[in-house]
Design a protein around this motif. Structure first.
Motif, mmCIF file in Angstrom:
data_model
loop_
_atom_site.group_PDB
_atom_site.id
_atom_site.type_symbol
_atom_site.label_atom_id
_atom_site.label_comp_id
_atom_site.label_asym_id
_atom_site.label_seq_id
_atom_site.Cartn_x
_atom_site.Cartn_y
_atom_site.Cartn_z
ATOM 1 N N LEU A 46 0.888 -1.353 -0.103
ATOM 2 C CA LEU A 46 -0.004 0.008 -0.170
ATOM 3 C C LEU A 46 0.874 1.205 -0.017
ATOM 4 O O LEU A 46 1.816 1.140 0.600
ATOM 5 C CB LEU A 46 -1.029 0.082 1.230
ATOM 6 C CG LEU A 46 -1.942 -0.976 1.206
ATOM 7 C CD1 LEU A 46 -2.752 -1.046 2.624
ATOM 8 C CD2 LEU A 46 -2.704 -1.096 0.108
ATOM 9 N N GLN A 47 0.219 2.270 -0.815
ATOM 10 C CA GLN A 47 1.191 3.420 -0.836
ATOM 11 C C GLN A 47 0.061 4.702 -0.456
ATOM 12 O O GLN A 47 -0.967 4.736 -1.337
ATOM 13 C CB GLN A 47 1.791 3.695 -2.130
ATOM 14 C CG GLN A 47 2.676 4.721 -2.180
ATOM 15 C CD GLN A 47 3.745 4.980 -3.553
ATOM 16 O OE1 GLN A 47 3.048 4.406 -4.560
ATOM 17 N NE2 GLN A 47 4.982 5.360 -3.410
ATOM 18 N N GLN A 48 0.267 5.519 0.537
ATOM 19 C CA GLN A 48 -0.446 6.678 0.690
ATOM 20 C C GLN A 48 -0.547 7.591 -0.565
ATOM 21 O O GLN A 48 0.708 7.886 -1.000
ATOM 22 C CB GLN A 48 -0.310 7.204 1.798
ATOM 23 C CG GLN A 48 -0.419 6.658 3.322
ATOM 24 C CD GLN A 48 -1.883 6.281 3.455
ATOM 25 O OE1 GLN A 48 -2.823 7.185 3.019
ATOM 26 N NE2 GLN A 48 -2.322 5.142 3.801
ATOM 27 N N ARG A 49 -1.618 7.905 -1.048
ATOM 28 C CA ARG A 49 -1.862 8.924 -2.114
ATOM 29 C C ARG A 49 -1.277 10.189 -1.503
ATOM 30 O O ARG A 49 -1.640 10.574 -0.429
ATOM 31 C CB ARG A 49 -3.114 8.855 -2.494
ATOM 32 C CG ARG A 49 -3.620 7.559 -3.299
ATOM 33 C CD ARG A 49 -4.520 7.959 -4.302
ATOM 34 N NE ARG A 49 -4.966 6.619 -4.858
ATOM 35 C CZ ARG A 49 -6.267 6.016 -4.380
ATOM 36 N NH1 ARG A 49 -6.651 6.447 -3.489
ATOM 37 N NH2 ARG A 49 -6.592 4.820 -4.875
ATOM 38 N N LYS A 50 -0.653 10.907 -2.417
ATOM 39 C CA LYS A 50 -0.147 12.273 -1.838
ATOM 40 C C LYS A 50 -0.295 13.214 -2.727
ATOM 41 O O LYS A 50 -0.755 13.062 -3.758
ATOM 42 C CB LYS A 50 1.329 12.170 -1.748
ATOM 43 C CG LYS A 50 1.964 11.210 -0.367
ATOM 44 C CD LYS A 50 3.504 11.226 -0.402
ATOM 45 C CE LYS A 50 3.759 10.280 0.708
ATOM 46 N NZ LYS A 50 5.000 9.681 0.531
ATOM 47 N N GLY A 51 -0.046 14.653 -2.326
ATOM 48 C CA GLY A 51 -0.441 15.725 -3.288
ATOM 49 C C GLY A 51 -1.866 15.913 -3.661
ATOM 50 O O GLY A 51 -2.774 15.424 -2.923
ATOM 51 N N LEU A 52 -2.036 16.199 -4.744
ATOM 52 C CA LEU A 52 -3.399 16.632 -5.333
ATOM 53 C C LEU A 52 -4.161 15.414 -5.349
ATOM 54 O O LEU A 52 -5.579 15.245 -5.115
ATOM 55 C CB LEU A 52 -3.217 17.045 -6.710
ATOM 56 C CG LEU A 52 -4.463 18.130 -7.235
ATOM 57 C CD1 LEU A 52 -4.386 19.196 -6.258
ATOM 58 C CD2 LEU A 52 -3.945 18.549 -8.559
ATOM 59 N N LEU A 53 -3.682 14.235 -5.881
ATOM 60 C CA LEU A 53 -4.327 12.887 -5.905
ATOM 61 C C LEU A 53 -4.914 12.521 -4.437
ATOM 62 O O LEU A 53 -6.036 12.076 -4.275
ATOM 63 C CB LEU A 53 -3.447 11.878 -6.434
ATOM 64 C CG LEU A 53 -3.936 10.667 -7.246
ATOM 65 C CD1 LEU A 53 -5.038 10.823 -8.149
ATOM 66 C CD2 LEU A 53 -3.274 9.648 -7.395
ATOM 67 N N PHE A 55 -5.400 14.655 -2.167
ATOM 68 C CA PHE A 55 -6.337 15.392 -1.449
ATOM 69 C C PHE A 55 -7.897 14.982 -2.260
ATOM 70 O O PHE A 55 -8.809 14.949 -1.358
ATOM 71 C CB PHE A 55 -6.170 16.753 -2.111
ATOM 72 C CG PHE A 55 -6.854 17.669 -1.713
ATOM 73 C CD1 PHE A 55 -7.149 18.215 -0.121
ATOM 74 C CD2 PHE A 55 -8.077 18.399 -2.520
ATOM 75 C CE1 PHE A 55 -7.970 19.319 0.137
ATOM 76 C CE2 PHE A 55 -8.650 19.226 -2.103
ATOM 77 C CZ PHE A 55 -8.834 19.739 -0.835
ATOM 78 N N PHE A 56 -8.029 14.825 -3.432
ATOM 79 C CA PHE A 56 -9.169 14.498 -4.055
ATOM 80 C C PHE A 56 -9.470 12.897 -3.725
ATOM 81 O O PHE A 56 -10.754 12.513 -3.661
ATOM 82 C CB PHE A 56 -9.093 14.619 -5.528
ATOM 83 C CG PHE A 56 -9.253 16.061 -5.897
ATOM 84 C CD1 PHE A 56 -10.364 17.112 -5.543
ATOM 85 C CD2 PHE A 56 -8.107 16.669 -6.466
ATOM 86 C CE1 PHE A 56 -10.305 18.137 -5.659
ATOM 87 C CE2 PHE A 56 -8.126 18.184 -6.803
ATOM 88 C CZ PHE A 56 -9.128 18.749 -6.410
ATOM 89 N N ALA A 57 -8.590 12.039 -3.643
ATOM 90 C CA ALA A 57 -9.190 10.704 -3.509
ATOM 91 C C ALA A 57 -8.319 10.034 -2.371
ATOM 92 O O ALA A 57 -6.988 9.308 -2.485
ATOM 93 C CB ALA A 57 -8.702 9.698 -4.679
ATOM 94 N N PRO A 58 -8.422 10.308 -1.087
ATOM 95 C CA PRO A 58 -7.461 10.140 0.140
ATOM 96 C C PRO A 58 -7.471 8.569 0.424
ATOM 97 O O PRO A 58 -8.491 8.019 -0.106
ATOM 98 C CB PRO A 58 -7.985 10.560 1.073
ATOM 99 C CG PRO A 58 -9.686 11.168 0.962
ATOM 100 C CD PRO A 58 -9.709 11.485 -0.764
ATOM 101 N N GLY A 59 -6.546 7.864 0.839
ATOM 102 C CA GLY A 59 -6.470 6.625 0.996
ATOM 103 C C GLY A 59 -5.198 6.190 0.443
ATOM 104 O O GLY A 59 -4.397 6.790 0.142
ATOM 105 N N ALA A 60 -5.227 4.743 0.250
ATOM 106 C CA ALA A 60 -3.772 4.143 -0.191
ATOM 107 C C ALA A 60 -3.991 3.549 -1.802
ATOM 108 O O ALA A 60 -5.083 2.968 -1.805
ATOM 109 C CB ALA A 60 -3.383 3.108 0.870
ATOM 110 N N SER A 61 -3.088 3.415 -2.445
ATOM 111 C CA SER A 61 -3.336 2.947 -3.825
ATOM 112 C C SER A 61 -2.221 1.600 -3.532
ATOM 113 O O SER A 61 -1.354 1.611 -2.784
ATOM 114 C CB SER A 61 -2.873 3.785 -4.889
ATOM 115 O OG SER A 61 -1.509 4.455 -4.433
ATOM 116 N N LEU A 62 -2.599 0.537 -4.250
ATOM 117 C CA LEU A 62 -1.897 -0.611 -4.201
ATOM 118 C C LEU A 62 -0.745 -0.485 -5.321
ATOM 119 O O LEU A 62 -1.174 -0.343 -6.491
ATOM 120 C CB LEU A 62 -2.782 -1.705 -4.623
ATOM 121 C CG LEU A 62 -2.392 -3.166 -4.407
ATOM 122 C CD1 LEU A 62 -2.061 -3.585 -2.775
ATOM 123 C CD2 LEU A 62 -3.401 -4.241 -4.807
#
Lengths: 376, 708
Positions: A46-53, A55-62
């Motif tokens: 898992l990687q926490q979404r950072k920056g603009l992404l 902000f709009f889609a908080p959470g972690a991407s795989l």
């Protein structure tokens, strides 16, 4: 050729960067193992979404990295040395590099060339610090849906799951040429969890993948003998002196086991409300590339419901016996009832599986609990 | 995973159930192709109708063509994955196990030559070289015309060697990088020599394009599948996503073989010189070497040059030239040799291009000349022959697929003595691929190429005035007294006249040379543009460059070979490198390449100035790239230029080239294949940042441990 000695199937799931850097296959051969099967897969994090992404889609991407999945069969006596060797070669003490586990299997039948079992591993270094009381969770879903399932174990912090591709057979193959209209591509997700957590995680996976609905997949758990869990589920830099995974593993060590982690029955939610299959056997058929089709058809004619076929590469020490085997091998996994085993083995025998038409080997693992759509 | 199914044997499926299975299956695949094609189609239509403001001609044929392209792509891709690729992979798995190295190498060589013969790219090259004249680029002219079969052979040998070395690489686990470095170290200097020898300069354009066009929609998937099969049984345990790299070699080797062919013939061709000097008696012997016969040369001159050059060829003896015309007129065989087999080709030539004396010889009398000129002055719309198109494209598809498939099946059954696994599925796949390729080719011809041609021809109107040849009009009884004078801002006089078109009255400039006093006819060609005149004409050029970029991007997304590559990479890396990422990265690269290609054409910059710097960057990036990404990236460069992109590129290149008057349109395809390598390598390095960090960490520890 029913072997009497107890056997262990050891599986090591190692990030490709590491396995190619340390030349894991060569090292294993160097320490006296004779053959192993390798499947290419991926491991997620898992990687926490950072920056603009973020902000709009908080959470972690795989995010996924390539991984090599090594499988080798050894005598029970060599289990400890093998695990030690893997820990040493892959530098597993640091944690978060690989998942390694061994499980008890039974070799029912094997062709002459592939029937021999590695009796010993010449590694004599430090003993590996392994955990007992583990359970493997194996889940088969349609291609493209594996990440939803993989996320479950990552988000619970249980372990880093590995995913590899397979081809499913079943009803599809009885449709004639019309079969091309049904996608046969599957993803297999392999995770491990403590015995206490396994059923809960299995349930969460069933929910995530709606596996109890028709056509969505199959999930089962299989007991492991020992294992090293890769708990580095997130790429995040540590915010504290120790990461949560390190703390958990430290407590595991203090309490010498996972039993402290077991959550209350109330938290398990709907466990028990589902109809599960029990007392099944994981039927693993290793055969030459290209022969799996005929062999699986034979097994299905003898009562197997279907199989998932994975492509593997056989790496061996170059002994005369191994040279008759194709380096391109296939693993056909079937989940069958205990009583079906002799019938299927006989059918495979008739189909010539243990001769030149397959050079097959059959391993059985216990499957205490499984779940899929059972029909109305 | 239906557990309840316990019975054996086939299940009977009702028609309704079969449809229930087939409809979603077909729909998914159809939508996938619609998704890959909509961008380029909408863009071309939008650009032509909204930006250039020209209605689309033959809109219904184009729409039908586009529908066929989508259907064709759908069938073809499915055929690849069902039939052609599994066949290739099966052979790849069996070949190293059952045969010795020389047999494998021989097989690879035959396969390489075979795929080139099956997908002859020579048509594409000839189209790109249709402006090439013997005096501007003698060597190029020789190789594209008299020696065009040698060109095909040398490309074939190049691809054959490439497949052979590709297989050797797999067997012995060699890295691709040395091949790339050595290849570049030979190819770049050999091409740069062109800056001193114009003959080589023009040839190198063709050579680099050959590298790009040889790898087509049959070759790439087949070679990929073969490589993957071989890698499953040979090589190291941790070779990972291998099986790539053959396509890269198949792009490099043909460049080398074509350059060799060029250097070998360099001595026998004349130097680059002025048109009028080329056919004079002093140079004629060397000039004749470019043609198959003296008649061929005479015919070329009559057909393609002005009177001054024609006279030069006939020793400045007009009577000798006219005697030759009379001889051709009298000899039907000679007429066919020079003017081709179309009926009345010589008459048409005389009426449209011939001098007054030549016309008189061809038609006999002044009266007949006048009639003929009126007849041939209007450009006749060539009628569509559906039956003929269908037949030709079916044959082409069969020729591209069947010989290879038959060869592979024979190798599998006779040489390897293996039976075809899932034979029914493979045969279905091959059939579907055949149907798909036929549809696809027809669709390209009727739809995409036409649309591209229309937009391409009109494209230059955004930065300069272009004559609209299709709207050429003849005024039969022109009265010169209608011509009026106008004054420009500098005080010069300009002549114009009013014409009534439909209900509108509009002024047209009057050009005296377009008026034929003998016949009283005035021929006028309306012009269009420049549409974007801002910033000293730069705005128009920027519009054109943007067009090239978006067209390259859009067309690449629909390329079947790239789709197959993307799918294969995703499959082999178990989804860690996504097809989506590859497609987008490569598409951006092709867009950049086409943009640079137009830069070359518009400003007539030598190709090597544009090609060498990106290759130097690419080689540098290659040094820092991981082996798997190096293979995939260089392969991407080879697969980009396929049947969707090429007709559009050619249309655009010819459209612009025509207007700005360039010698040849080569090099765009070469540029369109270097930039995708660059973008892919860059993305690869970006994606590998984290992996590299992990590696570093392990490397430090390994150093400390010192156990290895």
């Amino acid at each position: 050729m029913n072997t009497a000695i107890p056997l262990r199937l050891i599986t090591a799931i190692v990030d490709k960067n590491i396995s190619s850097l340390v030349k894991l296959a060569d090292m294993a051969l160097h320490y006296g193992l004779n053959s192993m099967n390798i499947i290419t897969g991926r491991v997620g994090m898992l990687q926490q979404r950072k920056g603009l992404l973020g902000f709009f889609a908080p959470g972690a991407s795989l995010i996924n990295e390539s991984a090599d999945i090594f499988m080798f069969l050894v005598a029970a006596g060599a289990e400890e040395a093998c695990l030690g060797m893997l820990t040493d070669v892959c530098r597993l003490k640091k944690g978060g590099r690989a998942t390694v586990f061994s499980e008890e299997v039974e070799q029912v039948r094997a062709c002459e060339a592939c029937g021999q079992v590695d009796g010993a591993c010449s590694f004599s270094g430090e003993k590996a610090k392994t955990d007992a009381e583990l359970m493997g969770i194996c889940c088969i879903v349609q291609r493209g849906r594996g990440d939803d399932i993989a996320r479950v174990t990552l988000e619970t912090g249980t372990c880093v799951p590995s995913t590899f591709f397979g081809i499913g057979t079943g009803v599809r193959d009885k449709l004639g040429l019309l079969r091309v209209a049904i996608s046969a591509e599957k993803e297999v997700i392999q995770a491990i969890a403590s015995t206490y957590d396994a059923e809960m995680i299995m349930d969460m996976m069933i929910d995530a993948g709606k596996l109890d609905q028709p056509g969505n997949g199959f999930i089962y758990i299989h007991p492991l003998s020992r294992g090293i869990v890769n708990a580095r589920v997130s790429t995040e830099a540590p915010r504290h002196a120790a990461s949560m995974e390190q703390i958990i593993s430290a407590i595991d060590e203090l309490k010498s086991g996972f039993s402290w982690r077991s959550r209350g029955v109330a938290e398990k939610g709907a466990v028990g409300s589902r109809p599960y299959l029990s007392s099944l056997v994981g039927f693993m058929l290793f055969c030459d590339d290209g022969t799996s089709n005929d062999l699986v058809s034979a097994a299905m004619a003898a009562g197997a419901a279907g199989a998932t076929i994975n492509k593997m590469k056989l790496v061996h020490s170059g002994g005369a016996d191994y040279r008759t085997l194709s380096p391109a091998r296939e693993l056909c996994s079937m989940i069958v009832g205990e009583k079906q085993v002799p019938v299927i083995v006989e059918a495979l025998e008739k189909a010539g599986a243990f001769g030149d038409n397959g050079h097959a080997k059959i391993l059985l693992r216990k499957v205490p609990k499984a779940c899929t759509y059972l029909g109305k | 995973m239906a557990v309840q199914q316990q019975s054996s044997g086939k299940i009977k499926v009702s028609f309704k159930q079969a449809m229930g299975l087939l409809v979603p299956y077909v729909k998914d695949r159809l939508m996938a192709q619609v998704k890959s094609l909509w961008l380029i189609v909408l863009y071309l239509i939008f650009f032509q109708t909204i930006i250039l403001g020209i209605p689309i001609a033959e809109a219904s044929a184009i729409a039908a063509g586009l529908a066929l392209v989508i259907l064709g792509l759908m069938f073809y891709m499915e055929g690849l994955f069902l039939g052609i690729m599994p066949l290739g992979e099966t052979i790849g798995v069996k070949l190293p196990q059952k045969s010795k190295l020389p047999v494998i190498l021989l097989f690879s060589f035959i396969l390489g030559v075979g795929v080139t013969m099956a997908e002859p790219a020579i048509g594409i090259l000839k189209a790109a070289g249709s402006f090439v004249t013997p005096w501007d680029a003698p060597l190029l002219f020789l190789i594209l015309n008299k020696y065009s079969s040698y060109l095909v052979y040398s490309v074939g040998v190049g691809v054959g060697c490439a497949v052979m070395f590709g297989m050797l690489r797999f067997m012995y686990n060699w890295s691709l990088k040395p091949f790339l470095f050595i290849g570049m170290a030979i190819l770049i200097p050999a091409s740069l020599y062109g800056l001193f020898e114009p003959n080589i300069l023009y040839l190198s354009g063709v050579a680099w394009d050959c590298g790009a066009v040889t790898t087509g929609p049959v070759t790439v998937p087949l070679v990929l599948a073969l490589g993957i099969g071989i890698c499953r049984v040979v090589g190291r345990a941790d070779s990972g996503a291998s099986g790539f790299g053959v396509v890269s070699l198949a792009s490099l080797f043909p460049i080398l073989t074509v350059l060799i062919l060029g250097y070998a013939n360099l001595g026998s061709v004349p130097k680059v010189m002025e048109e009028s000097d080329f056919f004079t008696a002093a140079n004629r012997e060397k000039a004749a070497a470019l043609f198959t016969s003296v008649d061929d040369m005479n015919g070329y001159v009559l057909l393609n040059t002005g009177e001054a050059t024609q006279l030069a060829l006939f020793d400045n003896d007009k009577q000798k030239m006219l005697d030759y015309c009379a001889k051709v007129k009298a000899d039907p065989a000679l007429q066919t040799l020079i003017f081709g087999i179309l009926p009345h080709a010589m008459e048409k030539w005389a009426a449209t291009r011939g001098s007054a004396e030549q016309r008189l010889i061809v038609f006999g009398s002044e009266e007949k000349v006048r009639e003929a000129i009126a007849r041939y002055a209007t450009v006749a719309q060539e009628p569509l022959f559906i039956g003929e198109i269908l037949k030709r494209n079916t044959l082409a598809a069969i020729q591209a697929i069947m010989p290879l498939v038959i060869f592979l099946v024979l190798v599998l059954t006779l040489l390897l003595r293996e039976k075809l696994p899932k034979a029914d599925e493979i045969f279905l796949g091959i059939l579907v691929a055949l149907v798909g390729m036929t549809f696809f080719n027809i669709g390209i011809e009727l739809g995409l190429a036409k649309l591209g041609n229309q937009a391409g021809q009109m494209l230059p109107s955004s930065f300069q005035a272009i004559p609209l040849q299709n709207e050429k009009k003849v005024i039969a009884q022109f009265d010169t007294s209608l011509v009026q004078n106008a004054v420009t801002s500098t005080g010069e006089k300009a002549q114009f006249f009013y014409a009534k078109r439909g209900e509108e009255y509009s002024p047209f400039p009057f050009h005296r040379e377009s008026y034929d006093p003998a016949t009283g006819q005035y021929v006028y060609v309306p012009t269009k543009g420049p549409l974007f005149n801002g910033m000293g004409g730069m705005l128009g050029i920027l519009v054109v460059l943007a067009f090239a970029f978006i067209m390259g991007y859009g067309a690449t997304l629909a390329e079947p070979a790239l789709n197959a590559l993307g799918q294969t990479v995703e499959e082999l890396t178990v989804g860690t490198i996504k097809k989506f990422v590859i497609m987008q990265t490569v598409a951006v690269g092709v867009g950049m390449g086409l943009l640079m290609g137009l830069v070359k054409i518009i400003w007539d910059i030598p190709l090597m100035y544009l090609l060498v710097p990106p290759y130097i960057v690419v080689v540098t990036l290659t040094i820092f790239s991981k082996e798997d990404f190096t293979n995939i990236s260089w392969d991407s460069g080879g697969v980009t230029t396929g049947p969707v992109t090429v007709p559009l590129v050619i249309a655009m290149g010819l459209g612009i080239g025509n207007q700005v008057g360039v010698v040849e349109g080569f090099g765009i395809l070469a540029l369109a294949s270097v930039y995708p390598i660059l973008t892919m390598l860059a993305v690869g390095i970006f994606l590998n940042r984290k992996s590299a960090a992990a590696l570093k960490e392990s490397a430090i520890e390994t150093g400390k441990g010192g156990a290895l």
